[in-house]
Design a protein around this motif. Structure first.
Motif, PDB file in Angstrom:
ATOM      1  N   LEU A 225       0.258  14.308  14.711  1.00 40.09           N
ATOM      2  CA  LEU A 225      -0.518  13.172  14.208  1.00 40.09           C
ATOM      3  C   LEU A 225       0.347  11.966  13.863  1.00 40.09           C
ATOM      4  CD1 LEU A 225      -3.051  14.984  11.850  1.00 40.09           C
ATOM      5  CD2 LEU A 225      -3.654  13.597  13.837  1.00 40.09           C
ATOM      6  N   HIS A 226       1.611  12.192  13.544  1.00 38.71           N
ATOM      7  CA  HIS A 226       2.458  11.155  12.953  1.00 38.71           C
ATOM      8  C   HIS A 226       2.441   9.825  13.704  1.00 38.71           C
ATOM      9  CE1 HIS A 226       5.791   9.499  10.592  1.00 38.71           C
ATOM     10  NE2 HIS A 226       6.234   9.027  11.746  1.00 38.71           N
ATOM     11  N   PRO A 227       2.721   9.797  15.012  1.00 38.85           N
ATOM     12  CA  PRO A 227       2.758   8.478  15.676  1.00 38.85           C
ATOM     13  C   PRO A 227       1.410   7.761  15.666  1.00 38.85           C
ATOM     14  CG  PRO A 227       2.904  10.255  17.290  1.00 38.85           C
ATOM     15  CD  PRO A 227       3.049  10.884  15.946  1.00 38.85           C
ATOM     16  N   HIS A 228       0.330   8.523  15.646  1.00 35.78           N
ATOM     17  CA  HIS A 228      -1.006   7.919  15.656  1.00 35.78           C
ATOM     18  C   HIS A 228      -1.354   7.340  14.287  1.00 35.78           C
ATOM     19  CE1 HIS A 228      -1.689   9.748  19.601  1.00 35.78           C
ATOM     20  NE2 HIS A 228      -1.112  10.810  19.108  1.00 35.78           N
ATOM     21  N   THR A 229      -1.077   8.103  13.232  1.00 39.35           N
ATOM     22  CA  THR A 229      -1.399   7.621  11.895  1.00 39.35           C
ATOM     23  C   THR A 229      -0.453   6.506  11.458  1.00 39.35           C
ATOM     24  OG1 THR A 229      -0.085   9.425  10.931  1.00 39.35           O
ATOM     25  CG2 THR A 229      -2.459   9.788  11.179  1.00 39.35           C
ATOM     26  N   GLU A 230       0.788   6.560  11.935  1.00 38.76           N
ATOM     27  CA  GLU A 230       1.745   5.505  11.599  1.00 38.76           C
ATOM     28  C   GLU A 230       1.300   4.170  12.193  1.00 38.76           C
ATOM     29  OE1 GLU A 230       6.540   5.169  11.545  1.00 38.76           O
ATOM     30  OE2 GLU A 230       5.647   5.708  13.473  1.00 38.76           O
ATOM     31  N   GLY A 231       1.001   4.174  13.485  1.00 40.01           N
ATOM     32  CA  GLY A 231       0.582   2.933  14.131  1.00 40.01           C
ATOM     33  C   GLY A 231      -0.740   2.422  13.606  1.00 40.01           C
ATOM     34  N   HIS A 232      -1.659   3.343  13.359  1.00 40.66           N
ATOM     35  CA  HIS A 232      -2.979   2.915  12.902  1.00 40.66           C
ATOM     36  C   HIS A 232      -2.934   2.435  11.462  1.00 40.66           C
ATOM     37  CE1 HIS A 232      -6.835   2.785  14.900  1.00 40.66           C
ATOM     38  NE2 HIS A 232      -7.423   3.007  13.746  1.00 40.66           N
ATOM     39  N   PHE A 244      -7.054   8.525   7.137  1.00 37.74           N
ATOM     40  CA  PHE A 244      -7.821   9.770   7.124  1.00 37.74           C
ATOM     41  C   PHE A 244      -7.821  10.418   8.504  1.00 37.74           C
ATOM     42  CE2 PHE A 244     -11.705  12.236   7.631  1.00 37.74           C
ATOM     43  CZ  PHE A 244     -11.681  13.037   6.493  1.00 37.74           C
ATOM     44  N   THR A 245      -7.700  11.746   8.532  1.00 40.70           N
ATOM     45  CA  THR A 245      -7.805  12.512   9.777  1.00 40.70           C
ATOM     46  C   THR A 245      -8.645  13.759   9.547  1.00 40.70           C
ATOM     47  OG1 THR A 245      -5.807  13.840   9.347  1.00 40.70           O
ATOM     48  CG2 THR A 245      -5.511  11.757  10.544  1.00 40.70           C
ATOM     49  N   VAL A 246      -9.198  14.282  10.629  1.00 44.29           N
ATOM     50  CA  VAL A 246      -9.840  15.597  10.634  1.00 44.29           C
ATOM     51  C   VAL A 246      -8.793  16.541  11.203  1.00 44.29           C
ATOM     52  CG1 VAL A 246     -11.662  17.001  11.679  1.00 44.29           C
ATOM     53  CG2 VAL A 246     -12.165  14.672  10.879  1.00 44.29           C
ATOM     54  N   SER A 247      -8.154  17.330  10.343  1.00 47.02           N
ATOM     55  CA  SER A 247      -6.961  18.028  10.826  1.00 47.02           C
ATOM     56  C   SER A 247      -6.647  19.274  10.006  1.00 47.02           C
ATOM     57  CB  SER A 247      -5.759  17.079  10.786  1.00 47.02           C
ATOM     58  OG  SER A 247      -5.523  16.615   9.463  1.00 47.02           O
ATOM     59  N   GLY A 248      -5.735  20.068  10.597  1.00 49.06           N
ATOM     60  CA  GLY A 248      -5.311  21.317   9.985  1.00 49.06           C
ATOM     61  C   GLY A 248      -5.954  22.498  10.682  1.00 49.06           C
ATOM     62  N   THR A 249      -6.094  23.593   9.977  1.00 54.02           N
ATOM     63  CA  THR A 249      -6.806  24.735  10.529  1.00 54.02           C
ATOM     64  C   THR A 249      -8.236  24.352  10.834  1.00 54.02           C
ATOM     65  OG1 THR A 249      -7.541  25.508   8.364  1.00 54.02           O
ATOM     66  CG2 THR A 249      -5.380  26.303   9.136  1.00 54.02           C
ATOM     67  N   ALA A 250      -8.914  25.167  11.628  1.00 53.71           N
ATOM     68  CA  ALA A 250     -10.306  24.864  11.949  1.00 53.71           C
ATOM     69  C   ALA A 250     -11.150  24.778  10.684  1.00 53.71           C
ATOM     70  CB  ALA A 250     -10.856  25.921  12.905  1.00 53.71           C
TER      71      ALA A 250
END
Length: 294
Positions: A225-232, A244-250
Motif C-alpha cells: 500500500l505504501h506507494p499508493h497511500t504516500e502519493g495520494h 484510509f484503506t480497506v486492508s489487512g486480513t479479510a
C-alpha cells in the motif's frame, strides 16, 4: 443494517485488453459494480464502460470519472444515452473537474471549473431525460440540442469531487457524489453535511472509492500500500497514515467496509493493489457474505 453495494475498480494501469476477462470474473464472484477510470493518457472511460458492459450480463458499470473539460456535454450525453439504451439500468455516469494540471496540458482548462461542472452535469442530465436544452452559460453553450434516442431508463449522473464548494454543487445538481480514495468514515459526515447544504434529495447516493489490499501478512500489506497511500496523501494534503484503506486480513478489511457503510456510504468501490486482485476480492467477499445485505 442498511444495504451497501460493493464495487471493484479496473485500475488505470491495467491494460485495456484485460478488462473483459476481469469484468466477467468479477461478475461471477458476485460483486455489484465495476468502475472504470478516465485519466488523461490512460483509457477512455466511455469506451471502457462499453467493453465492460458488453462482457457481462448484470454488473452495473460506473465511469469514474469523465473530466468535464475534456467532454462536450452534447457528445457525452449522446455516448451515455447509447450505452444506457443498449444496457438499460446498468450504467452510472461520473463527471468531475479533472486534474487541473492535466486539463492545462490538454489545453482545455476552464476559466471557472465550478461553472463548467455545474453546466455540464445539468445539461447532460436534461439531455438524458429527453429534454431540449437551451443554455448560454459561463462555460457551456447549447442552442436547442435534443437527443433523438434518449435512454428509456435514465442513468444516474454522479459528481466526482473533493473540495467543499464542489461537494455543495454535487448536492445541488447531481444524482450522487463520488468520493476519491483515501477518505474514511471520519470524512463522510462532513461530506454528507456539505452535499446536504447544496440541497440533496433523499435519493442522492454516496459512493466511496478506497485503496484495498487483502492479505495475512501485515508487513507485506503495508509495503504494498505504501506507494499508493504516500502519493495520494500528498494529493489530498494529509499525512500518509491518515489515508484510509480497506486492508489487512479479510476480516479486518471487512470491518473497514462496514465502517464506511455505517458512516453513510451507499457503495464502496475497491481499488485493489498488489498481486492477484481478483483473489483478494474473492477472499473479502467471502468474509462480507452474511452481513453485507443483512
Amino acid at each position: 443494517m442498511a444495504n451497501v453495494r460493493i464495487g471493484v475498480m479496473y485500475d488505470r494501469d491495467w491494460a485495456p485488453e484485460g478488462l473483459p476477462g476481469f469484468a466477467r470474473r468479477a461478475e461471477a464472484l458476485g460483486v455489484d459494480d465495476l468502475w472504470v477510470v478516465e485519466d488523461l493518457g490512460w483509457n477512455g472511460g466511455v469506451s471502457a464502460a462499453a467493453v465492460a458492459l458488453g462482457a457481462t450480463e448484470r454488473l452495473t458499470v460506473g465511469i469514474g470519472i469523465a473530466p468535464a473539460p475534456l467532454r462536450s456535454p452534447a457528445l457525452l450525453a449522446m455516448e451515455l444515452a447509447t450505452l444506457a439504451r443498449v444496457f438499460p439500468g446498468r450504467l452510472v455516469a461520473g463527471i468531475g473537474h479533472g486534474v487541473r494540471e492535466w486539463m492545462e496540458s490538454a489545453g482545455v482548462a476552464p476559466r471557472s471549473p465550478l461553472a463548467l461542472l455545474e453546466e455540464t452535469i445539468t445539461s447532460v442530465r436534461a439531455l438524458l431525460r429527453g429534454e431540449r436544452v437551451e443554455l448560454d452559460g459561463r462555460e457551456v453553450r447549447l442552442d436547442g440540442v435534443r437527443l433523438v434516442h434518449p435512454p428509456t431508463r435514465v442513468p444516474p449522473v454522479v459528481a466526482g469531487v473533493v473540495r467543499p464548494r464542489s461537494l455543495e454543487l454535487a448536492g445541488r445538481v447531481a444524482d450522487g457524489t463520488l468520493i476519491a480514495e483515501g477518505h474514511g468514515p471520519s470524512d463522510l459526515e462532513n461530506t454528507r453535511a456539505l452535499t446536504a447544504k447544496g440541497g440533496v434529495g433523499p435519493e442522492h447516493t454516496l459512493t466511496v472509492l478506497s485503496f484495498a489490499c487483502v492479505g495475512d501478512d501485515p508487513d507485506e500489506v503495508a509495503r504494498t500500500l505504501h506507494p499508493h497511500t504516500e502519493g495520494h496523501g500528498a494529493w489530498l494534503g494529509r499525512p500518509q497514515d491518515e489515508v484510509f484503506t480497506v486492508s489487512g486480513t479479510a476480516a479486518r478489511a471487512a470491518d473497514d467496509v462496514r465502517a464506511l457503510r455505517d458512516s453513510g456510504a451507499d457503495t464502496v468501490v475497491l481499488r485493489i493493489v498488489g498481486p492477484e486482485p481478483l483473489d483478494q476480492l474473492e477472499a473479502l467477499l467471502a468474509r462480507l457474505k452474511g452481513w453485507l445485505k443483512g
